[in-house]
Write a protein that holds these residues in place. Structure first.
Motif, PDB file in Angstrom:
ATOM      1  N   ILE A 177      35.108  27.498  47.251  1.00 32.21           N
ATOM      2  CA  ILE A 177      34.297  28.716  47.261  1.00 32.21           C
ATOM      3  C   ILE A 177      34.754  29.654  48.383  1.00 32.21           C
ATOM      4  O   ILE A 177      34.875  30.871  48.188  1.00 32.21           O
ATOM      5  N   GLU A 178      35.043  29.083  49.560  1.00 31.58           N
ATOM      6  CA  GLU A 178      35.506  29.888  50.697  1.00 31.58           C
ATOM      7  C   GLU A 178      36.817  30.603  50.364  1.00 31.58           C
ATOM      8  O   GLU A 178      36.999  31.777  50.712  1.00 31.58           O
ATOM      9  N   ASN A 179      37.733  29.885  49.705  1.00 28.66           N
ATOM     10  CA  ASN A 179      39.019  30.493  49.353  1.00 28.66           C
ATOM     11  C   ASN A 179      38.864  31.573  48.294  1.00 28.66           C
ATOM     12  O   ASN A 179      39.485  32.647  48.392  1.00 28.66           O
ATOM     13  N   PHE A 180      38.039  31.328  47.292  1.00 28.43           N
ATOM     14  CA  PHE A 180      37.800  32.345  46.267  1.00 28.43           C
ATOM     15  C   PHE A 180      37.221  33.623  46.891  1.00 28.43           C
ATOM     16  O   PHE A 180      37.572  34.733  46.499  1.00 28.43           O
ATOM     17  N   ASP A 181      36.349  33.450  47.866  1.00 30.42           N
ATOM     18  CA  ASP A 181      35.701  34.596  48.515  1.00 30.42           C
ATOM     19  C   ASP A 181      36.685  35.421  49.342  1.00 30.42           C
ATOM     20  O   ASP A 181      36.403  36.574  49.696  1.00 30.42           O
ATOM     21  N   LYS A 182      37.836  34.843  49.685  1.00 35.90           N
ATOM     22  CA  LYS A 182      38.836  35.561  50.476  1.00 35.90           C
ATOM     23  C   LYS A 182      39.740  36.431  49.606  1.00 35.90           C
ATOM     24  O   LYS A 182      40.487  37.264  50.122  1.00 35.90           O
ATOM     25  N   VAL A 183      39.689  36.236  48.274  1.00 35.86           N
ATOM     26  CA  VAL A 183      40.497  37.061  47.371  1.00 35.86           C
ATOM     27  C   VAL A 183      39.904  38.460  47.327  1.00 35.86           C
ATOM     28  O   VAL A 183      38.717  38.629  47.052  1.00 35.86           O
ATOM     29  N   GLU A 184      40.729  39.466  47.581  1.00 37.36           N
ATOM     30  CA  GLU A 184      40.188  40.820  47.741  1.00 37.36           C
ATOM     31  C   GLU A 184      40.324  41.692  46.499  1.00 37.36           C
ATOM     32  O   GLU A 184      39.404  42.427  46.146  1.00 37.36           O
ATOM     33  N   ASN A 185      41.464  41.645  45.826  1.00 36.07           N
ATOM     34  CA  ASN A 185      41.704  42.624  44.760  1.00 36.07           C
ATOM     35  C   ASN A 185      42.016  42.014  43.393  1.00 36.07           C
ATOM     36  O   ASN A 185      41.658  42.594  42.370  1.00 36.07           O
TER      37      ASN A 185
END
Length: 414
Positions: free
Chosen positions: A84-92
């Motif tokens: 979840i943390e990694n998915f939340d870091k995706v910006e565009n």
């Protein structure tokens, strides 16, 4: 010389960029083949390149890392948190793909958490509901479920943390509910609107309507105060309740929570005042009126206590607690009579007085009987009340009822 250096650096950067893309492509291939451990290993090595990646590559890295940790739902609790943390870091990029993965994760977590709660696996359910809140931070209901599961499972630290967050967020739990009556059971059940309408159309439910749910803020503060008290933090408990009351001064549950805290601190006068304040908001609340009866009894004001218990019984004739306490107050009056009877002599005057006192005691017994019989009607297996009635029937000479109650006691004993 300068030109050659510049060309060499350009070649170096190009080679480094090619290396990044190769690592990510290899990890992507491993994920497609469900080789999640291999993908994780490759991505762990590529993490050192993150600082030099362009935005597009960073998005791809975080997306792939999330998928590798998610492992099609097979990841550990810790892995799912990291996913979840990694998915939340995706910006565009990858918004649709991440949305699909998150929806699958939501469905899985919701099913598993509900099943765990129903199976009394409360601490496992806490983790699932907390993850759901991380996935959908706008839906604070999941955080409420996590706190409720935690306190039921006696994980007071987790419960306090989540309850405190809910209060900070201003959570009330008030929502519009779509309800309908189950034709088979007669119970009113809540549903999402579309599902309710479908059931009504199918004929399994009738009387569709809408209602606004009650605030859960009083329950939250009450539980939080309980946790603080359990930790020996009585002042913190009182502060929490009083702060909540400032936000919602007409919530009778919050008033009752503060009243109970004062009662536990030995301040019965403040307790009584707060209960009376709550009754003004909810005049037919039998629990509140009963509590005033208990306080009056503790303070020795038996007349007032009887008034409160009588009021409760008039509102709820099957209220066992009020019926029992009323009977106990009445029977308590015989103590003074028995003491005087035991102190009498054998003179004619004493014998006359003895008969007067005995008649008064019989009157006390007859006054208590209806309340005890009312308790037994609601709780036919209450052997203590049955034994008390047995003694009373014997004392007043009601052999018919004495025989019947003895038969009941014998059946309960076997």
């Amino acid at each position: 010389m300068k030109k050659q250096v510049i060309i060499a650096l350009a070649l170096s950067v190009s080679a480094f960029s090619f290396g990044q893309k190769k690592e990510l492509k290899t990890a992507e291939k491993a994920i497609k083949n469900n080789d999640f451990s291999v993908a994780n290993s490759i991505l762990d090595q590529a993490e050192s390149m993150l600082a030099d990646m362009d935005d597009k590559s960073k998005d791809k890295y975080y997306y792939l890392k999330g998928k590798a940790l998610y492992a099609n739902g097979a990841g550990s609790d810790e892995d799912l948190d990291l996913a979840i943390e990694n998915f939340d870091k995706v910006e565009n990029a990858y918004k649709v793909e991440i949305g699909d993965v998150k929806q699958n994760l939501i469905n899985t977590l919701l099913t598993n958490s509900n099943n765990q709660y129903q199976a009394a696996q409360y601490l496992e359910a806490v983790k699932g509901f907390e993850k759901l809140y991380k996935l959908i931070p706008s839906d604070t209901t999941y955080l409420y479920y996590a706190a409720s599961s935690a306190i039921t499972g006696k994980d007071f630290d987790s419960a306090a943390k989540n309850y405190e967050t809910l209060l900070e967020l201003g959570y009330t739990g008030i929502e519009k509910q779509y309800v309908a009556t189950n034709v088979e059971t007669g119970e009113v059940e809540p549903f999402p609107k579309a599902q309710r309408d479908l059931f009504v159309k199918a004929g399994s439910h009738v009387k569709p309507t809408e209602k606004i749910s009650e605030s859960k803020r009083g329950e939250i503060v009450k539980n939080l105060a309980f946790i603080y008290l359990n930790n020996g933090e009585s002042e913190k408990a009182l502060t929490a309740v009083q702060a909540a009351r400032k936000m919602d001064p007409t919530d009778s549950n919050l008033i009752l929570s503060e009243a109970n805290l004062h009662y536990k601190n030995g301040d019965k006068e403040t307790y009584k005042n707060l209960i009376e304040e709550a009754i003004q908001l909810d005049p037919n609340n039998t629990d509140l009126i009963f509590n005033l009866g208990v306080v009056a009894s503790d303070n020795g004001d038996l007349v007032k206590a009887k008034e409160y218990y009588t009021k409760v019984i008039s509102l709820d004739p099957n209220n066992v607690n009020a019926q029992t306490n009323m009977a106990a107050l009445i029977l308590g009056e015989e103590n003074a009579l028995i003491e005087e009877m035991n102190g009498l002599g054998t003179s004619n005057k004493d014998n006359i007085r003895y008969d007067e006192l005995k008649a008064q005691r019989t009157g006390i017994y007859n006054s208590a009987i209806p309340y005890l019989e009312a308790v037994l009607k609601v709780q036919p297996k209450n052997i203590e009340v049955a034994k008390t009635l047995l003694n009373i029937y014997g004392a007043i000479g009601d052999t018919t009822k004495e025989k019947g109650i003895k038969t009941l006691i014998d059946s309960l004993a076997n």
